[in-house]
Design a protein around this motif. Structure first.
Motif, PDB file in Angstrom:
ATOM      1  N   THR A  62     -36.487   4.275  29.821  1.00  0.00           N
ATOM      2  CA  THR A  62     -35.101   3.866  29.640  1.00  0.00           C
ATOM      3  C   THR A  62     -34.205   4.834  30.404  1.00  0.00           C
ATOM      4  O   THR A  62     -34.492   6.022  30.495  1.00  0.00           O
ATOM      5  N   TRP A 101     -35.296  -0.400  30.283  1.00  0.00           N
ATOM      6  CA  TRP A 101     -33.921  -0.832  30.475  1.00  0.00           C
ATOM      7  C   TRP A 101     -33.075   0.245  31.125  1.00  0.00           C
ATOM      8  O   TRP A 101     -33.443   1.409  31.158  1.00  0.00           O
ATOM      9  N   LYS A 102     -31.915  -0.194  31.623  1.00  0.00           N
ATOM     10  CA  LYS A 102     -30.982   0.734  32.263  1.00  0.00           C
ATOM     11  C   LYS A 102     -29.551   0.333  31.912  1.00  0.00           C
ATOM     12  O   LYS A 102     -29.175  -0.829  32.020  1.00  0.00           O
ATOM     13  N   GLU A 121     -28.131 -11.952  38.684  1.00  0.00           N
ATOM     14  CA  GLU A 121     -27.133 -11.172  37.957  1.00  0.00           C
ATOM     15  C   GLU A 121     -26.190 -12.133  37.245  1.00  0.00           C
ATOM     16  O   GLU A 121     -25.812 -13.163  37.801  1.00  0.00           O
ATOM     17  N   THR A 177     -24.866  -3.265  34.014  1.00  0.00           N
ATOM     18  CA  THR A 177     -24.234  -2.469  35.059  1.00  0.00           C
ATOM     19  C   THR A 177     -22.736  -2.697  35.083  1.00  0.00           C
ATOM     20  O   THR A 177     -22.276  -3.831  35.216  1.00  0.00           O
ATOM     21  N   GLU A 231     -25.704   1.491  33.072  1.00  0.00           N
ATOM     22  CA  GLU A 231     -25.061   2.314  34.095  1.00  0.00           C
ATOM     23  C   GLU A 231     -23.637   1.856  34.384  1.00  0.00           C
ATOM     24  O   GLU A 231     -23.325   0.672  34.333  1.00  0.00           O
ATOM     25  N   LYS A 264     -30.989  -4.779  32.597  1.00  0.00           N
ATOM     26  CA  LYS A 264     -30.031  -3.798  33.110  1.00  0.00           C
ATOM     27  C   LYS A 264     -28.624  -4.297  32.801  1.00  0.00           C
ATOM     28  O   LYS A 264     -28.329  -5.481  32.963  1.00  0.00           O
ATOM     29  N   THR A 273     -30.024  -9.023  34.467  1.00  0.00           N
ATOM     30  CA  THR A 273     -29.022  -8.011  34.801  1.00  0.00           C
ATOM     31  C   THR A 273     -27.657  -8.562  34.439  1.00  0.00           C
ATOM     32  O   THR A 273     -27.293  -9.657  34.869  1.00  0.00           O
TER      33      THR A 273
END
Length: 176
Positions: free
Chosen positions: A160, A123-124, A28, A90, A126, A88, A64
């Motif tokens: 996604t 991908w994400k 990360e 986040t 959030e 990602k 990430t």
């Protein structure tokens, strides 16, 4: 022995007691490390974070990115994610009423989306807010987020996810 500087987004990790540590990608990456490496951008809504994010996001695949709860980024330069996969982004500490981490558009030289994702898959996003107009600034951005599948290269945008993320959900602020 001496240890040389490692690339941004890496850590030194040892696999044995007899060999020196080797640079490895961190699982990360804190967005503040991106700003430090780029020498621009911040989480205090002071300077344009767009160029630093664009540099980092040009090689976003497999990474990430963490946005701390108190990070509020001003974006004058559109943030573009082009042809990336398996990433990602986040936010930590998303709250109702746009009080969590945010990416907010400012400035009068842009139209379109604050964040533009094109030809990217798996991908994400959030836990953070994307706003076409940030507080206490003028903005000509017309959308918060646009997801597209135009041109060549990259990937078809499959698998996604947008989760626990605030944006203004109407035709003038979100395009998919």
């Amino acid at each position: 022995s001496s240890v040389a500087l490692v690339a941004a987004g890496s850590v030194l990790a040892s696999v044995s007691t007899s060999a020196p540590p080797a640079p490895q990608l961190k699982p990360e990456i804190d967005v503040r490390a991106i700003f430090t490496a780029a020498g621009s951008g911040d989480c205090t809504f002071t300077s344009d974070s767009g160029p630093a994010l664009n540099t980092a996001f040009a090689s976003l695949s497999g990474k990430t990115i963490i946005i701390p709860a108190t990070c509020h980024m001003k974006v004058i330069t559109q943030v573009v994610i082009q042809g990336q996969s398996a990433f990602k982004i986040t936010g930590q500490g998303s709250t109702p009423y746009n009080l969590g981490p945010s990416i907010s558009g400012c400035g009068t030289s842009n139209t379109g989306a604050v964040v533009y994702i094109n030809r990217s898959s798996l991908w994400k996003l959030e836990g953070f807010n994307i706003e076409a107009k940030g507080n206490s600034c003028t903005s000509t951005f017309t959308q918060s987020l646009q997801v597209d599948n135009t041109g060549g290269g990259g990937f078809s945008p499959t698998n996604t996810v947008i989760d626990r993320k605030s944006t203004r959900l109407n035709s003038s602020h979100l395009g998919i």
